[in-house]
Design a protein around this motif. Structure first.
Motif, mmCIF file in Angstrom:
data_model
loop_
_atom_site.group_PDB
_atom_site.id
_atom_site.type_symbol
_atom_site.label_atom_id
_atom_site.label_comp_id
_atom_site.label_asym_id
_atom_site.label_seq_id
_atom_site.Cartn_x
_atom_site.Cartn_y
_atom_site.Cartn_z
ATOM 1 N N SER A 249 0.835 -1.195 0.000
ATOM 2 C CA SER A 249 0.000 0.000 0.000
ATOM 3 C C SER A 249 0.874 1.251 0.000
ATOM 4 C CB SER A 249 -0.921 0.002 1.213
ATOM 5 O OG SER A 249 -0.225 0.386 2.383
ATOM 6 N N GLY A 250 0.262 2.364 -0.341
ATOM 7 C CA GLY A 250 0.992 3.626 -0.348
ATOM 8 C C GLY A 250 1.488 4.018 1.042
ATOM 9 N N GLN A 251 0.681 3.710 2.055
ATOM 10 C CA GLN A 251 1.093 4.034 3.428
ATOM 11 C C GLN A 251 2.301 3.220 3.837
ATOM 12 O OE1 GLN A 251 -2.015 3.946 6.360
ATOM 13 N NE2 GLN A 251 -3.472 4.889 4.972
ATOM 14 N N ALA A 252 2.291 1.931 3.547
ATOM 15 C CA ALA A 252 3.418 1.067 3.919
ATOM 16 C C ALA A 252 4.688 1.512 3.193
ATOM 17 C CB ALA A 252 3.096 -0.382 3.600
ATOM 18 N N ARG A 253 4.551 1.849 1.912
ATOM 19 C CA ARG A 253 5.719 2.314 1.146
ATOM 20 C C ARG A 253 6.261 3.618 1.726
ATOM 21 N NH1 ARG A 253 7.090 5.614 -3.098
ATOM 22 N NH2 ARG A 253 8.742 4.815 -4.426
ATOM 23 N N TYR A 254 5.363 4.568 1.994
ATOM 24 C CA TYR A 254 5.826 5.847 2.539
ATOM 25 C C TYR A 254 6.448 5.654 3.925
ATOM 26 C CZ TYR A 254 6.213 10.667 3.866
ATOM 27 O OH TYR A 254 6.731 11.869 4.283
ATOM 28 N N ALA A 255 5.879 4.791 4.743
ATOM 29 C CA ALA A 255 6.447 4.526 6.073
ATOM 30 C C ALA A 255 7.861 3.968 5.950
ATOM 31 C CB ALA A 255 5.551 3.560 6.850
ATOM 32 N N ARG A 256 8.077 3.030 5.014
ATOM 33 C CA ARG A 256 9.432 2.489 4.798
ATOM 34 C C ARG A 256 10.390 3.584 4.366
ATOM 35 N NH1 ARG A 256 6.580 -1.535 2.338
ATOM 36 N NH2 ARG A 256 7.113 -0.773 0.265
ATOM 37 N N LEU A 257 9.953 4.406 3.416
ATOM 38 C CA LEU A 257 10.810 5.504 2.945
ATOM 39 C C LEU A 257 11.129 6.476 4.068
ATOM 40 C CD1 LEU A 257 9.117 6.268 -0.499
ATOM 41 C CD2 LEU A 257 11.395 5.275 -0.133
ATOM 42 N N LEU A 258 10.121 6.847 4.830
ATOM 43 C CA LEU A 258 10.314 7.798 5.918
ATOM 44 C C LEU A 258 11.293 7.256 6.955
ATOM 45 C CD1 LEU A 258 9.614 10.490 7.243
ATOM 46 C CD2 LEU A 258 7.680 9.341 8.335
#
Length: 71
Positions: free
Chosen positions: A1-10
């Motif tokens: 999901s977009g949230q999981a991807r952004y959390a990993r990036l962050l």
């Protein structure tokens, strides 16, 4: 999901942060925005309780832009 991807990036950005680094984001939830899905994912991750733990682990603190500009 977009949230999981952004959390990993962050989490990666936080772990790599050095004094003086600046991370800007524009979270929001406006429908119709061409980047609405990405902005919603950012907002959800930045509003999550886990963010405080990630910041503490990375020894990063958040400041409002106005405070940075006043310094």
């Amino acid at each position: 999901s977009g949230q999981a991807r952004y959390a990993r990036l962050l989490r990666g950005w936080l772990a790599a942060a050095r004094p003086g680094d600046l991370l800007m984001c524009h979270p929001g939830d406006r429908a119709g925005d061409a980047l609405a899905a990405a902005r919603q994912a950012e907002f959800a991750v930045l509003a999550a309780p886990a963010l405080d733990d990630w910041l503490a682990q990375a020894r990063v603190r958040l400041l409002p832009m106005r405070r940075l500009l006043a310094a």
